[in-house]
Design a protein around this motif. Sequence first.
Motif, short mmCIF file in Angstrom:
data_model
loop_
_atom_site.label_atom_id
_atom_site.label_comp_id
_atom_site.label_asym_id
_atom_site.label_seq_id
_atom_site.Cartn_x
_atom_site.Cartn_y
_atom_site.Cartn_z
N LEU A 44 -5.72 10.75 -2.30
CA LEU A 44 -4.89 9.55 -2.47
C LEU A 44 -3.49 9.71 -1.89
CD1 LEU A 44 -5.77 8.35 -6.08
CD2 LEU A 44 -6.66 7.52 -3.90
N TYR A 49 -5.47 5.28 5.36
CA TYR A 49 -6.17 4.49 4.34
C TYR A 49 -7.61 4.94 4.16
CZ TYR A 49 -8.94 1.66 7.60
OH TYR A 49 -9.85 1.24 8.53
N ARG A 52 -7.68 7.72 1.68
CA ARG A 52 -7.43 7.19 0.33
C ARG A 52 -8.67 6.45 -0.19
NH1 ARG A 52 -2.90 5.42 2.95
NH2 ARG A 52 -3.17 3.22 2.38
N GLN A 76 -3.29 2.78 -8.67
CA GLN A 76 -3.49 2.73 -7.22
C GLN A 76 -3.60 1.27 -6.78
OE1 GLN A 76 -3.37 5.57 -5.53
NE2 GLN A 76 -3.70 4.72 -3.51
N ASP A 80 -1.02 0.46 -3.76
CA ASP A 80 -1.51 0.68 -2.40
C ASP A 80 -1.51 -0.64 -1.62
OD1 ASP A 80 -3.14 1.40 -0.05
OD2 ASP A 80 -3.55 3.21 -1.20
N SER A 82 -2.80 -1.20 1.36
CA SER A 82 -3.94 -1.35 2.27
C SER A 82 -5.00 -2.27 1.65
CB SER A 82 -4.56 0.02 2.55
OG SER A 82 -5.82 -0.12 3.16
N VAL A 85 -8.18 -0.28 0.97
CA VAL A 85 -8.15 0.49 -0.28
C VAL A 85 -8.33 -0.46 -1.46
CG1 VAL A 85 -6.76 2.00 -1.77
CG2 VAL A 85 -6.77 2.35 0.71
#
Length: 127
Positions: A44, A49, A52, A76, A80, A82, A85
Amino acid sequence: MIPETLILRLSKTTHGFKPFEKEARALLDPDSLEGSRDIALELLTSGAYQVRCCGVFMLGLIAASDASVLHLLKEQARTDISWQVQEVIAKAFDQFCRDRGYGQSLPEIREWLADPTPTCAGRLPRD
């Protein structure tokens, strides 16, 4: 330490999530939830990405057996940026619900849906 070959292999993936899930399953240590969680947490921290995503899949696979992991997934989801993700977080949460049983997971599902952070509630499977 995560092998550089794994990071390179994952980073080359540009479409689909299956390669991340496959790698996550291969990295799991069935004899050590803590070890698997530690590997996932290291993944992570990557700037890629794809790496992760693999870590998130790992967390989803162990979440029903390790109570601390569901909180990690939610954090997360909050942080995050992304979208890839974020999608894998939804898949990981669904894996947790499937492993635990959807009926047993209703309190967690309600909690995530009520979260004011759009990324927590917005990506959950709705079917």
